[in-house]
Design an enzyme around this catalytic site. Structure first.
Site, short mmCIF file in Angstrom:
data_model
loop_
_atom_site.label_atom_id
_atom_site.label_comp_id
_atom_site.label_asym_id
_atom_site.label_seq_id
_atom_site.Cartn_x
_atom_site.Cartn_y
_atom_site.Cartn_z
N ARG A 62 32.62 -1.93 57.21
CA ARG A 62 32.42 -2.01 55.75
C ARG A 62 33.29 -3.11 55.15
NH1 ARG A 62 35.12 0.84 52.29
NH2 ARG A 62 35.34 2.65 53.63
N TYR A 115 13.48 -9.82 37.19
CA TYR A 115 13.04 -8.87 38.20
C TYR A 115 13.12 -7.48 37.55
CZ TYR A 115 12.83 -6.36 42.60
OH TYR A 115 12.48 -5.51 43.60
N ASP A 187 20.21 -15.83 39.56
CA ASP A 187 19.43 -15.21 40.63
C ASP A 187 18.53 -16.31 41.20
OD1 ASP A 187 17.43 -13.97 42.16
OD2 ASP A 187 17.51 -12.12 40.98
N LYS A 212 13.40 -11.78 50.45
CA LYS A 212 12.26 -12.63 50.11
C LYS A 212 12.24 -13.88 50.99
CE LYS A 212 11.94 -9.32 47.19
NZ LYS A 212 12.42 -9.38 45.82
C1 LIG Z 1 13.29 -8.63 45.07
C2 LIG Z 1 14.17 -9.23 44.04
C3 LIG Z 1 15.41 -8.65 43.72
C4 LIG Z 1 15.90 -7.36 44.36
O1 LIG Z 1 16.04 -7.46 45.72
P1 LIG Z 1 15.93 -6.21 46.76
O2 LIG Z 1 16.25 -6.83 48.04
O3 LIG Z 1 14.54 -5.67 46.64
O4 LIG Z 1 16.92 -5.19 46.30
C5 LIG Z 1 16.19 -9.29 42.79
N1 LIG Z 1 15.77 -10.42 42.17
C6 LIG Z 1 14.58 -10.99 42.44
C7 LIG Z 1 14.19 -12.23 41.73
C8 LIG Z 1 13.74 -10.42 43.38
O5 LIG Z 1 12.55 -10.99 43.63
#
Ligand SMILES: *Cc1c(COP(=O)(O)O)cnc(C)c1O
Length: 398
Positions: A62, A115, A187, A212
Site C-alpha cells: 500500500r 465525467y 483530467d 481508457k
Molecule cells: C472514465 C473516466 C474517469 C473515471 O475513471 P475510472 O477508471 O472509471 O474510475 C474520469 N474521468 C474521465 C474523463 C473518464 O473518462
C-alpha cells in the site's frame, strides 16, 4: 522524484522505455509482477531506516511496490512531470486529489461538463465535508474569473470535456489559478499524454483514468495523478497511502503493457476519427458533429495549439432525437453499445440515459448534453468497416 528519462525523448520512445526497475533482477525486459504484500528488511536497523525515510526501499505494497512504481515513472515521463501516483481507479485519482487539496470551507471551481461521477462527487459529496463548489463553462475564461471567491483553492478542468468535446485553454486557466495563488488540475483522460501534456502548459496536477486510452484494451481499471512539485507529491502520497485507494501490482503490470502501444493505438484511432467525423458531417441522418478536428468546432484553433492531435472521441446529433439515437444504438453490429472509451474497439453510447443519467436534466441541458447526442469512442478497426456499420445503422432511422 527524479526524472529518469531525458525529457528530450519523443513520446513514442518514452511509451516503450520509460519506467523500469532501478536494478533488474535477471536482465528481464518486462518489469516483473512483484505480487507481494510486504517486503522483508535485511536488518532491524534497515527496517527503521526505511520507515524514517533515511533509506530507500519498499516496506508494504500500500505504501509502494516496484511494479506500481515502474508504471508511475512511465506516466510521469509521458506527462513530462516529476512523479506519478497510481490509484485503484480513475475516480480514486480524482477523489484522492480533492481529499488531499481541499479543506473545510475551501471553494472549488470545475468545468460544468465533466465525467458523470466526477460531477456527482463535486455536487453532492464534497459539500458533506463543508467544501463549496461551483461548476462553470471553463471554455469561457471570464466565467471562471467571475466565479472566483477569496477561498477558491482549486480549479479543476476536463479538456476536451466528456461528452460535448468542449476545449478549455490550459494556459489561460493556469494563469487565472496562479494569479489567485490557487492550483490547476486537469483530467487528461480524453487526450492522453500522447496528445496533450497539461503540466507543460502550466497545470499543477494531471489526473487520468488509465482505464481508457492509456491501458487501451478495455480489460483493466486504474488511475494516476502526475505532479511536478515535491511538496504536492508528498501531500497527495500521504493521503493516498492513508486512505488506501492504491493500485495493485498485477493491475499496474497490465496497464504498463498497454502504455507501450499507446502512441500506435492513438495514431490509428485518431486517423479513423478524423475520417468518421467527415463522413458523419455529410450524412443525411446526422444533424451535427462535434469533433475538435473539424474547422467548425468552436475551439478548433485552440485545440490545434494545445494538443498534438484531435483525439478519437466525438459526439453527434441524429435525426429524431432520442428515438433516432435508440435506433442507431440498437442497429450497430460491429461497434459495441457500451460506456467507457479509449479501447482498441469502437464503443457507442447515449450520455443522457447512460453515463450522464445521474446529472439532473436541467444541468445536462445547460452543459449541452442534449437528448439527441450520441457519443462515439473510435477504435482501431479498419475505417471502411466502421463507416459501413454506422451508415447501415443510421439509415434505419426513418
Ligand atoms: C472514465 C473516466 C474517469 C473515471 O475513471 P475510472 O477508471 O472509471 O474510475 C474520469 N474521468 C474521465 C474523463 C473518464 O473518462
Amino acid at each position: 522524484m527524479e526524472k529518469k528519462l531525458g525529457a528530450t525523448l519523443k513520446q513514442a520512445t518514452k511509451a516503450i522505455h520509460a519506467g523500469c526497475l532501478e536494478r533488474p533482477v535477471y536482465g528481464e525486459v518486462s518489469v516483473p509482477i512483484f505480487q507481494t504484500s510486504t517486503f522483508a528488511f535485511p536488518s532491524a536497523e534497515e527496517g527503521a531506516a526505511r520507515f524514517s525515510g533515511e533509506a530507500p526501499g519498499y516496506i508494504y505494497t500500500r505504501m509502494g511496490n516496484p511494479t506500481v512504481h515502474a508504471l508511475e515513472d512511465s506516466l510521469a515521463a509521458l506527462e513530462n512531470g516529476r512523479a506519478g501516483l497510481a490509484t485503484a481507479t480513475g475516480m480514486a485519482a480524482i477523489t484522492t486529489l480533492f481529499l488531499s487539496l481541499l479543506n473545510h470551507q475551501d471553494h472549488l471551481i470545475a468545468s460544468d461538463c465533466l465525467y458523470g461521477p466526477t460531477e456527482v462527487v463535486i455536487e453532492s459529496e464534497l459539500p458533506r465535508f463543508g467544501i463549496e463548489t461551483s461548476l462553470v463553462d471553463t471554455s469561457k475564461l471570464d466565467a471562471v474569473e467571475q466565479a472566483w471567491r477569496p477561498n477558491t483553492r482549486l480549479l479543476y478542468i476536463e479538456t476536451p470535456t466528456n461528452p460535448t468535446m468542449k476545449v478549455t485553454s490550459i494556459r489561460g486557466a493556469a494563469a487565472i489559478a496562479h494569479r489567485h495563488g490557487a492550483l490547476l488540475a486537469v483530467d487528461n483522460t480524453f487526450a492522453s499524454p500522447y496528445l496533450q501534456r497539461p503540466l507543460e502548459q502550466g497545470a499543477d496536477l494531471v489526473v487520468h483514468s488509465l482505464t481508457k486510452y492509456v491501458n487501451g484494451h478495455s480489460d483493466v481499471v486504474g488511475g494516476m495523478i502526475v505532479v511536478n512539485d515535491e511538496q504536492l507529491y508528498r501531500k497527495i502520497k500521504r493521503v493516498l497511502t492513508l486512505f488506501g485507494s492504491t493500485m495493485d501490482p498485477h493491475q499496474a503490470w497490465l496497464i504498463h503493457r498497454g502504455v507501450r502501444t499507446l502512441p500506435l493505438r492513438m495514431e490509428r484511432a485518431q486517423e479513423n476519427a478524423v475520417r468518421l467525423a467527415e463522413f458523419l458531417s455529410g450524412h443525411p441522418k446526422v444533424t451535427w458533429v462535434r469533433y475538435p478536428g473539424l474547422p467548425d468546432h468552436p475551439q478548433h484553433d485552440l485545440a490545434r495549439k494545445q494538443m498534438d492531435g484531435f483525439g478519437a472521441m466525438l459526439c453527434f446529433g441524429v435525426q429524431q432525437g432520442l428515438e433516432g439515437g435508440k435506433i442507431l444504438l440498437n442497429n450497430v453490429r460491429l461497434i459495441t453499445l457500451a460506456v467507457s472509451l479509449g479501447g482498441v474497439e469502437s464503443l457507442i453510447e447515449h450520455p443522457a440515459s447512460m453515463t450522464h443519467a445521474s446529472v439532473p436534466p436541467a444541468k445536462r441541458a445547460e452543459a449541452g448534453i442534449l437528448d439527441e447526442l450520441v457519443r462515439l469512442s473510435v477504435g482501431c478497426e479498419d475505417f471502411a468497416d466502421l463507416r459501413a456499420d454506422l451508415d447501415q445503422a443510421l439509415n434505419k432511422i426513418p
